[in-house]
Write an enzyme that holds these catalytic residues in place. Structure first.
Site, PDB file in Angstrom:
ATOM      1  N   ASN A  64       5.478 -10.288  -2.830  1.00 43.65           N
ATOM      2  CA  ASN A  64       4.087 -10.460  -3.251  1.00 43.65           C
ATOM      3  C   ASN A  64       3.986 -10.559  -4.775  1.00 43.65           C
ATOM      4  OD1 ASN A  64       1.351 -10.524  -3.556  1.00 43.65           O
ATOM      5  ND2 ASN A  64       0.946  -8.677  -2.352  1.00 43.65           N
TER       6      ASN A  64
ATOM      7  N   TYR B 158       3.711  -6.164  17.560  1.00 47.87           N
ATOM      8  CA  TYR B 158       4.022  -5.344  16.387  1.00 47.87           C
ATOM      9  C   TYR B 158       4.802  -4.102  16.800  1.00 47.87           C
ATOM     10  CZ  TYR B 158       3.232  -1.797  12.792  1.00 47.87           C
ATOM     11  OH  TYR B 158       3.395  -0.778  11.879  1.00 47.87           O
TER      12      TYR B 158
ATOM     13  N   GLY C  38      -4.561  -5.386  22.431  1.00 42.64           N
ATOM     14  CA  GLY C  38      -3.430  -4.531  22.080  1.00 42.64           C
ATOM     15  C   GLY C  38      -3.788  -3.170  21.535  1.00 42.64           C
TER      16      GLY C  38
ATOM     17  N   ARG D 119      -7.999   7.942  16.950  1.00 43.07           N
ATOM     18  CA  ARG D 119      -6.760   7.790  16.199  1.00 43.07           C
ATOM     19  C   ARG D 119      -6.459   9.051  15.398  1.00 43.07           C
ATOM     20  NH1 ARG D 119      -6.345   4.389  19.303  1.00 43.07           N
ATOM     21  NH2 ARG D 119      -5.996   2.141  19.030  1.00 43.07           N
TER      22      ARG D 119
ATOM     23  N   TYR E  18       0.827  -1.214   0.000  1.00 46.25           N
ATOM     24  CA  TYR E  18       0.000   0.000   0.000  1.00 46.25           C
ATOM     25  C   TYR E  18       0.861   1.264   0.000  1.00 46.25           C
ATOM     26  CZ  TYR E  18      -3.251   3.449   2.127  1.00 46.25           C
ATOM     27  OH  TYR E  18      -3.993   4.563   2.427  1.00 46.25           O
ATOM     28  N   ILE E  19       1.599   1.477   1.077  1.00 44.24           N
ATOM     29  CA  ILE E  19       2.360   2.717   1.200  1.00 44.24           C
ATOM     30  C   ILE E  19       3.531   2.729   0.228  1.00 44.24           C
ATOM     31  CG2 ILE E  19       3.680   4.183   2.778  1.00 44.24           C
ATOM     32  CD1 ILE E  19       1.987   3.024   5.064  1.00 44.24           C
TER      33      ILE E  19
ATOM     34  N   LYS F 187       5.181  -6.766   8.488  1.00 42.00           N
ATOM     35  CA  LYS F 187       3.849  -7.229   8.862  1.00 42.00           C
ATOM     36  C   LYS F 187       3.312  -6.214   9.866  1.00 42.00           C
ATOM     37  CE  LYS F 187       2.933 -11.643   9.119  1.00 42.00           C
ATOM     38  NZ  LYS F 187       2.285 -11.870   7.797  1.00 42.00           N
ATOM     39  N   THR F 188       2.030  -5.829   9.711  1.00 42.73           N
ATOM     40  CA  THR F 188       1.566  -4.641  10.427  1.00 42.73           C
ATOM     41  C   THR F 188       0.268  -4.800  11.221  1.00 42.73           C
ATOM     42  OG1 THR F 188       0.398  -3.874   8.444  1.00 42.73           O
ATOM     43  CG2 THR F 188       2.677  -3.120   8.735  1.00 42.73           C
TER      44      THR F 188
END
Length: 338
Positions: free
Chosen positions: A40, A153, A296, A230, A16-17, A84-85
């Protein structure tokens, strides 16, 4: 070396980013040499990236192949987006996250060190390194502690930052750690191609478009409306911040390590995000189901990005409505047509 003559390596450039960043990078610096390392093979970004971008399919956990590939690319500048996020998944598979995010970064550093030349490295960190910080908005000078991050993470990114800061004592590395808050929007036709994303905004948009149930995780937080709060940043603003950080580092060759928070400085609750989306999709009504909290997830994460504004001249300009509308265009006009 000027930006236009640099050889740029983007790890995670099919994500994505990373793909949005390459899009913005080539708009500003069309003559740079860009290479991508990713795993990927099925990313839709492969159909959209220009032919001048060289893509190498390499797993960061394969140090030998990674070292050989980086020697071949011989980059001057590295943007490390690969990770991994998912906070939730990290609580279920902590070792997987330490492998991919920490060991993968260590393997990258080993490979870059073999080049025996100065490297500028821009590391994608996260607000999750702060956990449930008691100081809000969260300042850049907050002293990080291992116990601060509230999920594996965040801990994996925290430990990576410690390693990177330690390595900048050598002459080979200059490092900028960019701590993202919640990224949204699109750099159309590039956007969040991950069909399994756990991010709130893409799942919210898909729920409206596909007329399926949207799950809100937690409405009993100690916040103004019971939902998480957020700080959101448009992905194009985020990409612009990376390019400003690169330009700043070029102008400040004595800098060894620096960290910046990247966000809007404004908190939005999940309910406020839902209501903004509802206004975009009206008269369509959202099918909503409230679930228990995810493990979390801190109640509030809002950033102080004063340092980024002061040193990088960074000022995000795109609103929450713009993030949602751009991402809606991506899913409507591009995502399902590829």
């Amino acid at each position: 070396m000027s930006e236009t003559k640099s050889k740029v390596l983007v790890l995670g450039g099919l994500g994505y980013i990373g793909s949005c960043f390459i899009d913005q990078l080539l708009k500003q610096y069309p003559d740079v040499t860009v290479s991508v390392i990713d795993i990927n093979h099925t990313s839709l970004a492969l159909q959209l990236l220009p032919r001048q971008v060289n893509v190498h399919f390499v797993n960061l956990l394969d140090r030998a192949q990674l070292t050989d590939t980086i020697a071949q690319i011989n980059p001057d500048v590295v943007f490390h987006f690969a990770a991994k996020t998912s906070v939730k998944e990290s609580t279920e598979q902590p070792l997987t996250y330490f492998d991919h995010n920490l060991v993968g970064t260590l393997n990258l550093l080993h490979a870059l060190k073999e080049l025996q030349k100065p490297i500028q490295l821009f590391f994608s960190s996260t607000a999750a390194v702060f956990g449930s910080a008691s100081t809000l908005p969260i300042p850049e000078n907050l002293v990080l502690e291992e116990t601060l991050a509230s999920n594996p993470y965040g801990i994996s990114k925290f430990l990576s930052e410690i390693v990177l800061q330690t390595l900048t004592r050598s002459p080979h590395f200059q490092v900028i750690a960019l701590r993202y808050f919640n990224v949204a929007g699109a750099s159309n036709p590039f956007g969040n191609f991950n069909k399994n994303t756990t991010l709130l905004i893409p799942n919210l948009i898909k729920a409206f478009m596909e007329k399926r149930t949207f799950f809100l995780y937690g409405d009993d937080y100690d916040t103004k409306d019971g939902s998480c709060i957020r700080d959101y940043i448009h992905v194009v603003d985020l990409c612009d911040a990376h390019l400003l950080a690169w330009k700043w580092l070029q102008a400040n060759p004595k800098v060894r390590f620096e960290s910046f928070n990247l966000g809007s400085g404004q908190g939005f609750s999940n309910w406020e995000v839902i209501n903004t989306a509802q206004a975009i999709f009206a008269p369509e009504q959202l099918q909503l189901k409230i679930e228990s909290r995810r493990a979390g997830d801190p109640p509030v994460l809002v950033v102080d990005c004063t340092k980024a504004k002061r040193l990088l001249n960074f000022q995000p300009t795109r609103s929450l409505h713009k993030m949602l509308s751009d991402e809606t265009i991506f899913y409507r006009d591009f995502y399902n047509r590829l």
